[in-house]
Scaffold this motif. Structure first.
Motif, mmCIF file in Angstrom:
data_model
loop_
_atom_site.group_PDB
_atom_site.id
_atom_site.type_symbol
_atom_site.label_atom_id
_atom_site.label_comp_id
_atom_site.label_asym_id
_atom_site.label_seq_id
_atom_site.Cartn_x
_atom_site.Cartn_y
_atom_site.Cartn_z
ATOM 1 N N VAL B 8 0.825 -1.225 0.000
ATOM 2 C CA VAL B 8 0.000 0.000 0.000
ATOM 3 C C VAL B 8 0.851 1.262 0.000
ATOM 4 N N THR B 9 2.168 1.094 0.095
ATOM 5 C CA THR B 9 3.020 2.283 0.147
ATOM 6 C C THR B 9 4.013 2.308 -1.027
ATOM 7 N N VAL B 10 5.075 1.524 -0.936
ATOM 8 C CA VAL B 10 6.230 1.700 -1.836
ATOM 9 C C VAL B 10 5.888 1.619 -3.327
ATOM 10 N N PRO B 11 5.355 0.498 -3.838
ATOM 11 C CA PRO B 11 5.097 0.469 -5.299
ATOM 12 C C PRO B 11 4.050 1.483 -5.725
ATOM 13 N N GLN B 12 3.082 1.762 -4.844
ATOM 14 C CA GLN B 12 2.041 2.729 -5.202
ATOM 15 C C GLN B 12 2.576 4.159 -5.174
ATOM 16 N N PHE B 13 3.449 4.460 -4.237
ATOM 17 C CA PHE B 13 4.074 5.793 -4.238
ATOM 18 C C PHE B 13 4.903 5.957 -5.510
ATOM 19 N N ILE B 14 5.619 4.906 -5.904
ATOM 20 C CA ILE B 14 6.416 4.974 -7.146
ATOM 21 C C ILE B 14 5.492 5.211 -8.341
ATOM 22 N N LEU B 15 4.396 4.460 -8.417
ATOM 23 C CA LEU B 15 3.441 4.637 -9.519
ATOM 24 C C LEU B 15 2.920 6.082 -9.553
ATOM 25 N N SER B 16 2.571 6.617 -8.393
ATOM 26 C CA SER B 16 2.027 7.984 -8.322
ATOM 27 C C SER B 16 3.086 9.029 -8.647
ATOM 28 N N LEU B 17 4.327 8.795 -8.227
ATOM 29 C CA LEU B 17 5.391 9.756 -8.539
ATOM 30 C C LEU B 17 5.715 9.736 -10.032
ATOM 31 N N GLN B 18 5.603 8.560 -10.653
ATOM 32 C CA GLN B 18 5.769 8.498 -12.109
ATOM 33 C C GLN B 18 4.640 9.268 -12.796
ATOM 34 N N ALA B 19 3.427 9.166 -12.241
ATOM 35 C CA ALA B 19 2.304 9.957 -12.775
ATOM 36 C C ALA B 19 2.589 11.451 -12.608
#
Lengths: 174, 174
Positions: B8-19
Motif C-alpha cells: 500500500v506504500t512503496v510500489p504505489q508511491f512509485i506509480l504515483s510519482l511516475q504519474a
C-alpha cells in the motif's frame, strides 16, 4: 508487516468524512460572510472543465461507499445526487458514514480476488488489490482534497489539520 | 483480508510519482505555451497562504520517502529544497523513486509499533499504524492532488487518468 484492509479503508474513510463535515462547516461560514448563495458555493470550481465543490463531495462519499461494497461483495445503496443546500450535503456525508459503520473486518476476506469493473471501461477490470491501492484510495483523497482546495481557494480559513481530522496522537512519556 | 504494508506504500508511491512526472511534463508544456517563467510556474498557488506548486511537489516526495524510512527504521537521505527548474523537479522525483526502490516488504515487520514524532508537535507521537493510515497516505495524496490542481487551475490539459497513472487493468474475458 500486514495491515487489515478494513483498517486502511472503513474507519479511516469515516475519520476523513467527519473532517470533511468540519471543512464544509467552515466553508459555509466563509460563504455566509461573503454573501454567497448555496448555488454559488457548490458550483465553485478550480478549472472550468473540472467538477465543482458539490460534485467533488458527492464523489468523495461514493468512492468510500463503493470501495467498501465492492471489496466485500455487498450492494451499495444508491444515493440520488440532488443535494442543493448545506444541510443536504451534511446529510449525504452522514448517510455515507452510517453505511460504512455497518462493515466488519471479516467481510473483506478474499477482497483481492474480486473483479471490479466500470461502465466507462468495458471489457477490462481491476482485481480487488489493485482497485484498492491504485484506484479507490487515491481517488478518495483526490476528491476530498479537491473539495478542500476549492474552499480554501475561495478564502475559507482552512489548514492541513482540518483536512487530516482527528488523528490518534498519544502522549510520549520518553 | 490483510494487505502488505509495503504494497500500500512503496510500489504505489512509485506509480504515483511516475504519474506526477507526466503531470509536471504537461504543466511545462502549458507554461511554455503561455510564456510563464519557471519561477512563475513553481510559485503558483491556489490560495495566498498555501504552499506553491514547487513546495507541493517537494512535500509529495518527502512524505513518500519518510513513510518508507519511518516505518522500517531506516534513515532517509536529506534532499535540499533548492529545485528551481523543470529539470530540477524531475530529478527530485527520480531521486525519491530511486530511494523507494531499495525497500523490500520484509523491512516493514513491526511497523505498527514504531513511534513517529514530529518537531512541530513535541511530547506526542503517532504509532506506526496510525501514522500510516491517518497521516502518511492522506498527506501523500493531499500534496499530489494539490500539485495537480494548481496545474489544472493554470489551464494545463489534465484529467483524472493523469493523476491516477498506470493502473493494472486486465482484460475481462467474461
Amino acid at each position: 508487516m500486514n495491515i487489515s484492509v478494513f483498517e486502511v479503508t472503513v474507519p479511516q474513510f469515516i475519520l476523513s468524512l467527519q473532517a470533511l463535515k468540519q471543512v464544509l462547516s467552515k466553508g459555509k461560514a466563509m460563504a455566509d460572510q461573503k454573501k454567497m448563495t448555496a448555488s454559488e458555493l457548490f458550483q465553485s470550481r478550480l478549472a472550468p472543465d473540472q467538477f465543482p465543490l458539490g460534485r467533488q463531495m458527492q464523489i468523495t462519499c461514493d468512492v468510500a461507499k463503493f470501495c467498501a461494497s465492492r471489496l466485500t461483495g455487498e450492494t451499495a445503496p444508491s444515493f440520488e445526487d440532488k443535494e442543493a443546500t448545506y444541510e443536504d450535503f451534511q446529510a449525504r456525508i452522514d448517510k455515507t458514514i452510517d453505511y460504512l459503520r455497518q462493515f466488519k473486518a471479516e467481510q473483506f476476506v478474499g477482497y483481492e480476488k474480486r473483479k471490479v469493473t466500470f461502465p466507462w471501461y468495458p471489457n477490462n477490470y481491476l482485481d480487488g488489490h489493485n482497485y484498492l491501492v491504485q484506484h479507490a484510495i487515491p481517488n478518495f483523497y483526490f476528491h476530498l482534497t479537491t473539495a478542500y482546495s476549492i474552499l480554501r481557494h475561495l478564502g475559507t480559513d482552512l489548514g492541513k489539520a482540518d483536512y487530516l481530522g482527528n488523528q490518534s496522537w498519544k502522549p510520549d512519556s520518553n
